[in-house]
Design a protein around this motif. Structure first.
Motif, PDB file in Angstrom:
ATOM      1  N   LYS A 128      12.057 -22.420  -4.464  1.00  0.00           N
ATOM      2  CA  LYS A 128      11.170 -22.382  -3.016  1.00  0.00           C
ATOM      3  C   LYS A 128      11.378 -21.213  -2.083  1.00  0.00           C
ATOM      4  O   LYS A 128      10.672 -20.718  -1.438  1.00  0.00           O
ATOM      5  CB  LYS A 128      11.038 -24.326  -1.909  1.00  0.00           C
ATOM      6  N   ARG A 131       9.874 -17.836  -2.678  1.00  0.00           N
ATOM      7  CA  ARG A 131       8.381 -18.886  -2.721  1.00  0.00           C
ATOM      8  C   ARG A 131       8.017 -18.264  -1.217  1.00  0.00           C
ATOM      9  O   ARG A 131       7.756 -17.162  -0.441  1.00  0.00           O
ATOM     10  CB  ARG A 131       7.952 -19.740  -2.919  1.00  0.00           C
ATOM     11  N   HIS A 132       9.229 -18.211  -0.042  1.00  0.00           N
ATOM     12  CA  HIS A 132       8.965 -18.356   1.070  1.00  0.00           C
ATOM     13  C   HIS A 132       9.316 -16.355   1.237  1.00  0.00           C
ATOM     14  O   HIS A 132       8.014 -16.679   2.194  1.00  0.00           O
ATOM     15  CB  HIS A 132       9.877 -19.155   1.978  1.00  0.00           C
ATOM     16  N   ASN A 135       6.081 -14.889   0.034  1.00  0.00           N
ATOM     17  CA  ASN A 135       4.293 -15.772   0.529  1.00  0.00           C
ATOM     18  C   ASN A 135       4.609 -14.582   1.841  1.00  0.00           C
ATOM     19  O   ASN A 135       3.351 -14.665   2.305  1.00  0.00           O
ATOM     20  CB  ASN A 135       4.841 -17.028   1.135  1.00  0.00           C
ATOM     21  N   GLN A 136       5.287 -14.828   1.888  1.00  0.00           N
ATOM     22  CA  GLN A 136       5.499 -14.150   4.255  1.00  0.00           C
ATOM     23  C   GLN A 136       5.085 -12.717   3.686  1.00  0.00           C
ATOM     24  O   GLN A 136       5.022 -11.466   4.938  1.00  0.00           O
ATOM     25  CB  GLN A 136       7.072 -13.804   4.741  1.00  0.00           C
ATOM     26  N   SER A 153       2.185 -26.321  -0.782  1.00  0.00           N
ATOM     27  CA  SER A 153       3.075 -26.992  -0.335  1.00  0.00           C
ATOM     28  C   SER A 153       3.364 -28.530  -0.593  1.00  0.00           C
ATOM     29  O   SER A 153       3.895 -29.642   0.045  1.00  0.00           O
ATOM     30  CB  SER A 153       3.270 -26.656   1.323  1.00  0.00           C
ATOM     31  N   GLU A 160       0.232 -24.458   7.958  1.00  0.00           N
ATOM     32  CA  GLU A 160       1.497 -22.677   7.525  1.00  0.00           C
ATOM     33  C   GLU A 160       1.319 -21.877   7.054  1.00  0.00           C
ATOM     34  O   GLU A 160       1.314 -20.608   7.219  1.00  0.00           O
ATOM     35  CB  GLU A 160       2.735 -23.918   8.156  1.00  0.00           C
ATOM     36  N   ALA A 161       0.685 -22.728   5.335  1.00  0.00           N
ATOM     37  CA  ALA A 161       0.804 -22.076   4.276  1.00  0.00           C
ATOM     38  C   ALA A 161      -0.668 -20.860   4.900  1.00  0.00           C
ATOM     39  O   ALA A 161       0.033 -20.009   3.962  1.00  0.00           O
ATOM     40  CB  ALA A 161       0.517 -22.972   3.325  1.00  0.00           C
ATOM     41  N   SER A 164      -0.283 -16.482   5.599  1.00  0.00           N
ATOM     42  CA  SER A 164      -0.103 -15.873   4.947  1.00  0.00           C
ATOM     43  C   SER A 164      -0.797 -16.112   4.541  1.00  0.00           C
ATOM     44  O   SER A 164      -0.656 -14.666   3.721  1.00  0.00           O
ATOM     45  CB  SER A 164       1.734 -16.360   4.640  1.00  0.00           C
TER      46      SER A 164
END
Length: 519
Positions: A128, A131-132, A135-136, A153, A160-161, A164
């Motif tokens: 995770k 992944r953040h 994703n950004q 998520s 929030e997901a 991005s």
């Protein structure tokens, strides 16, 4: 004897070296950046970003373009290793701010693989914390053709997901595959429909924020072949519109409302549909008749049987059927035997789960009616010990083309022995913990069938298997590559297992004996 390990290709060694190089650079970068972080945070961020850009440019200038995707996987693997090493090196006597700075540096190295020329990216494969970062930076991956975001998520932070993902998908005009379970929304699909005209496979399973408002957007995706909307908020009317308006759709994934969808299609005199794969529950006999009429091109059918379906032979009207999965039914009572007699010659895959009335006669019927069968799966079926064989002579050599066998059921040894003794071309075998197989049975089987093509054997538990069977496999199965769950064979001691692993290592055998289960 299994084959010996072969040297890795120069390409593989070179890519591994690239990963090692990135890891070394990252290690050498940690202390200088952290030292500057302690003095001036902004200056540390600038240095870190410059270093990441420099590594990124070096990577993509030095590696051939056709290896970019493989290189990215190797680099991310090395970055993940570095993250785990940094975590493990945590010292409670070191200031927490310093530890967090170190983690920030190594996690930020994830960004070095981000490039517009990447074609395939499976974000779900990485932790995770990585992944953040990926994703950004989706907006920088304009050239992606396949993007797997996994479960996002898990539905806990959809809004929030969404931000991005939206910024990334807008620029991915070449995208052909997108997987985003739980976190997909109508807004995301509207962007996909407007900006990804080449999309062919879309999986948004369990995304409750996907509703009928997405249907007009999806209608712009004329090349869609697979559209998985299970556990979304799309209605029966929405499914009907999609199926009748998108001519290329062949697979809806699991769809428990399919019977109601067929009724709606039939009421409006639409169809036939181009579907080739169906997975559904809650079907009635009338739905099966509609399915045969409106979905004549089906090759794969998976249904959960209940009392509403009195006769499974209705499926015999599907001329193209090659893969059949049936759950919760009786082999003779629900006329599976008759169905196989009528349509079994085309089947290459048969999956029976929670099916009762399975005996040796049933297995023989399967072998005779399905001569081209390559995959046979029997899960939690109820086996009976009926010794009155109907077939004394078999017209077709049983299971001659069978390559994969999965039997996770409480069966008699005679059932298992018949199966294993006749599948001369078997490549993969998985047996459950209740089969009761032992050394004596294996010796009798190998006397008839040495399994020269066997590549993988997984027996989850046995009280009667020992190193005698292992020796038999090592002698007969030259192509064996995987032999797992030996820890659960009661006849093998811990010392014997250690000695066997040492033998594999010292003789450089290409045989994987690592367990796939946790012990």
């Amino acid at each position: 004897m299994p084959q010996r390990k072969q040297p890795h290709s120069l390409e593989t060694l070179a890519l591994r070296a690239v990963g090692i190089w990135v890891k070394c650079i990252g290690k050498n970068l940690v202390d200088p950046v952290c030292w500057i972080f302690q003095r001036d945070c902004n200056e540390g961020v600038v240095l870190l970003q410059k270093s990441i850009v420099s590594i990124n440019e070096t990577l993509y200038a030095s590696v051939p373009w056709y290896l970019f995707d493989k290189m990215a996987v190797q680099v991310l693997t090395s970055v993940n290793d570095l993250i785990q090493e940094t975590k493990a090196a945590y010292d409670q006597f070191v200031p927490m701010s310093l530890f967090l700075s170190r983690m920030k540096v190594v996690v930020s190295l994830t960004e070095v693989v981000v490039h517009s020329h990447l074609k395939h990216l499976d974000i779900s494969h990485w932790p995770k914390i990585m992944r953040h970062v990926l994703n950004q930076n989706l907006h920088r991956l304009e050239g992606l053709e396949e993007l797997n975001l996994g479960s996002g998520s898990g539905g806990w932070d959809t809004s929030e997901a969404e931000k991005s993902i939206l910024s990334g998908v807008r620029s991915m005009s070449n995208l052909t595959y997108l997987c985003l379970c739980f976190d997909c929304t109508d807004h995301i699909l509207s962007v996909v429909g407007a900006n990804c005209p080449l999309i062919q496979i879309l999986d948004v399973t369990s995304s409750r924020s996907v509703t009928d408002r997405s249907v007009p957007s999806l209608l712009n995706c004329n090349y869609l072949r697979e559209l998985k909307l299970y556990r979304t908020s799309v209605s029966v009317e929405g499914f009907k519109t999609l199926l009748t308006s998108l001519p290329c759709v062949q697979d809806l994934g699991r769809c428990d409302d399919f019977g109601n969808i067929l009724e709606r299609v039939s009421e409006e005199n639409l169809g036939p549909l181009g579907l080739k794969s169906l997975q559904s529950r809650d079907l009635r006999a009338s739905h099966l008749r509609l399915m045969v009429k409106l979905c004549p091109y089906l090759t794969h059918v998976s249904i959960f049987h209940d009392e509403k379906i009195a006769d499974l032979t209705l499926l015999s009207a599907l001329d193209n059927l090659t893969e059949l999965k049936l759950m919760n039914c009786d082999f003779f009572g629900d006329r599976i035997k008759n169905l196989l007699e009528a349509r079994g010659t085309n089947l290459i895959l048969l999956h029976l789960e929670h099916v009762e009335e399975i005996d040796l006669n049933a297995i023989i019927y399967i072998s005779q009616y399905c001569p081209r069968l390559k995959t046979l799966t029997l899960i939690n079926c109820e086996f009976g010990e009926n010794n009155n064989l109907i077939h004394r002579k078999m017209k077709v050599p049983p299971f001659l083309h069978l390559e994969r066998l999965i039997c996770v059921a409480d069966c008699a040894l005679m059932h298992l022995q018949f199966l294993l003794s006749h599948c001369f071309n078997i490549r993969y075998i998985q047996l459950g913990s209740s089969t009761g197989i032992d050394d004596k049975t294996m010796i009798e089987v190998f006397t008839k069938n040495p399994m020269k093509h066997l590549e993988e054997l997984k027996i989850l538990y046995s009280y009667g298997l020992s190193m005698q069977t292992v020796d038999l496999l090592m002698t007969c199965c030259d192509k064996l590559r995987t032999l797992s769950e030996l820890e659960s064979w009661e006849g093998i001691s811990a010392q014997e297992l250690r000695d066997f692993r040492h033998y594999i290592t010292t003789h450089n055998l290409d045989l994987d004996v690592r367990p796939t289960l946790s012990y």
